[in-house]
Enzyme design. Structure first.
Site, PDB file in Angstrom:
ATOM      1  CB  ALA A 163      -6.174   8.946   5.409  1.00  0.00           C
ATOM      2  CD  GLU A 235       4.677   0.604   5.728  1.00  0.00           C
ATOM      3  OE1 GLU A 235       4.599  -0.576   4.836  1.00  0.00           O
ATOM      4  OE2 GLU A 235       4.151   1.101   6.436  1.00  0.00           O
ATOM      5  CG  LEU A 236       5.046   1.594  -0.958  1.00  0.00           C
ATOM      6  CD1 LEU A 236       5.707   1.042  -2.298  1.00  0.00           C
ATOM      7  CD2 LEU A 236       4.562   2.369  -0.061  1.00  0.00           C
ATOM      8  CB  CYS A 269       1.374  -1.375   7.094  1.00  0.00           C
ATOM      9  SG  CYS A 269       0.907  -0.709   6.395  1.00  0.00           S
ATOM     10  CD  GLU A 366      -1.097  -4.425   3.003  1.00  0.00           C
ATOM     11  OE1 GLU A 366      -0.662  -4.433   4.145  1.00  0.00           O
ATOM     12  OE2 GLU A 366      -1.131  -3.459   2.074  1.00  0.00           O
TER      13      GLU A 366
END
Length: 463
Positions: A163, A235-236, A269, A366
């Site tokens: 990022a 992995e979301l 997460c 989320e």
């Protein structure tokens, strides 16, 4: 945070809103040259003995510990993490190195099997090439280490597109890896835009792609990789449910639920996000939970008294607050927090919503920040139904004094990849990490990630 400039971006400290550093994007040609250099390094690395690879992986872990102060301060400056939590992140990453160095030697050994005709079969776990990782900012060192270390141990080359706002952390990792003895260019940081990233996925020297991010990003990356017939691990994220059953220890449930919601400024997460509480204990839990969340002190992440730092970027805080406003417009109630502070820095207070129902972002989406959703269930069965009433399936938790019952629920009913019982926890090096449904697929840690990107090769010697 970061701010776009011509052909690059500026990173911003989320606590002070001051400039950290300016970076320029690689051109497409420069990025492709970097892939070729990584591939050349891989061609030598794949021939390196497994035990030699393990020594370097262990040395990387030691290098991280030796630089933990500098790394923790850098992570705090770039994304607002509490300094003490940066130290915890480094300790976890060193643990991943130690576990992978030891377990990898076992996992990657050739296997022999007898063939039906009395001949011999050899199974080799061969490295496949360059693996491209696209990673988020919330754990700047860990997110990169999670896929990089196992793939380096497996003999692959590794590319990292981190990022933008944690670019400094990515470059520091590269430096530490090479200082610890990793061959130059084998771990390569690509400072690139999205268009160039798509070209990297298509590159013939890239053999696999892994992403940690949103489910929307996962669909796009999986589609692009699929077009090029390249395997992905995704992995979301999630909206993990923590169940407080009718026989829960309420004091323990409150303590661990607060910890699970605000850790890493709520930007995790596998954070505890939806708290599904059985009606018979709902009032007791709610009163104690709201009181504890009210008392969480947000502030300067370098101050040891702060319990909550700023959110990583202003746009992320705006998105979170809009999700809250949308939930309230659809019937949710704010029990504490819920207001953007009038001060410098991208702070958001610990917040609790109740009367959370399907159709509200607080139930369906989320919330990547310190907002907790309280949901009342009729009984234990209803709580389990609500927990599974989600398109996500990364983690979750169960609070119950009956461990046997909780284990049965976790094994036979909870539709997620990871479940904590009477606790909250992040990743553990020797246990698999990953999810189901819109939370993605594939596994990392626990010896599972090391075989995600290998060629399981059959060599047959018939009689």
């Amino acid at each position: 945070m970061e701010r776009e400039i011509e052909n690059g971006f500026i990173t911003i400290n989320p606590a002070t809103e001051e400039k950290i550093k300016e970076y320029k994007y690689l051109t497409e040609s420069e990025a492709k040259d970097a892939v070729e250099s990584c591939h050349k390094a891989f061609l030598n690395w794949k021939k390196t003995d497994i035990k030699e690879r393990a020594k370097i992986i262990k040395a990387i872990g030691k290098a991280l510990i030796d630089s933990k102060e500098e790394l923790a301060e850098l992570m705090t400056a770039e994304m607002g993490k509490l300094v003490k939590q940066g130290h915890q992140e480094i300790k976890l990453c060193a643990g991943i190195c130690d576990f992978t160095a030891k377990e990898g030697v076992k996992q990657l050994q050739d296997e022999e099997r007898e063939l039906p005709d009395g001949g011999k079969g050899i199974i080799q776990y061969a490295p496949i090439g360059v693996i491209y990782g696209i990673q988020p900012w919330n754990f700047p060192i860990y997110q990169a280490m999670r896929y990089a270390i196992v793939n380096l141990m497996a003999g692959n080359g590794v590319l990292l597109k981190h990022a933008q706002n944690v670019t400094g952390s990515a470059l520091k990792l590269k430096s530490l890896f090479e200082k610890a003895g990793l061959p130059k260019n084998l771990f390569t940081v690509l400072i690139i835009n999205h268009d160039t990233s798509d070209k990297i996925i298509e590159h013939d020297k890239v053999r696999g792609v892994t992403l940690t991010g949103s489910s929307g990003a996962g669909k796009k990356i999986a589609a692009k990789a699929g077009e090029a017939l390249k395997k992905t691990v995704l992995e979301l994220g999630s909206n993990d449910a923590y169940l407080v059953l009718d026989d829960a220890d309420i004091e323990l449930a409150v303590k661990k639920s607060v910890e699970g919601r605000i850790y890493n400024n709520g930007e995790t997460c596998v954070a505890a996000k939806r708290f599904v509480v059985v009606e018979s204990v709902y009032s007791d839990f709610k009163n104690a939970f709201v009181e504890a969340m009210k008392n969480i002190k947000y502030g300067d992440p370098t101050d040891s008294k702060s319990q909550l730092g700023p959110m990583a970027r202003k746009d992320l805080r705006t998105k979170l607050h809009n999700q809250l406003k949308d939930s309230v417009a659809k019937g949710a109630n704010v029990l504490c927090g819920g207001e953007i502070p009038e001060q410098k820095g991208f702070y958001y207070p610990s917040t609790v919503l109740d009367n959370v129902k399907p159709g509200q972002p607080a139930y369906d989406e989320e919330l990547f920040g310190p907002i907790a959703s309280l949901i009342k269930a009729k009984d234990n069965d209803d709580a389990m139904r609500i927990a599974n009433d989600s398109r996500f399936g990364l983690g979750g938790g169960i609070f119950s004094k009956d461990e046997k019952k909780a284990i049965n629920l976790a094994k036979n009913h909870f539709d997620t990849g990871m479940i904590n019982i009477n606790s909250y926890g992040l990743a553990v090096p020797n246990m698999p990490f990953g999810g189901v449904k819109d939370s993605g697929y594939g596994r990392e840690h626990g010896g599972f990630g090391i075989k995600e990107f290998v060629n399981v090769k059959s060599i047959l010697l018939h009689k």
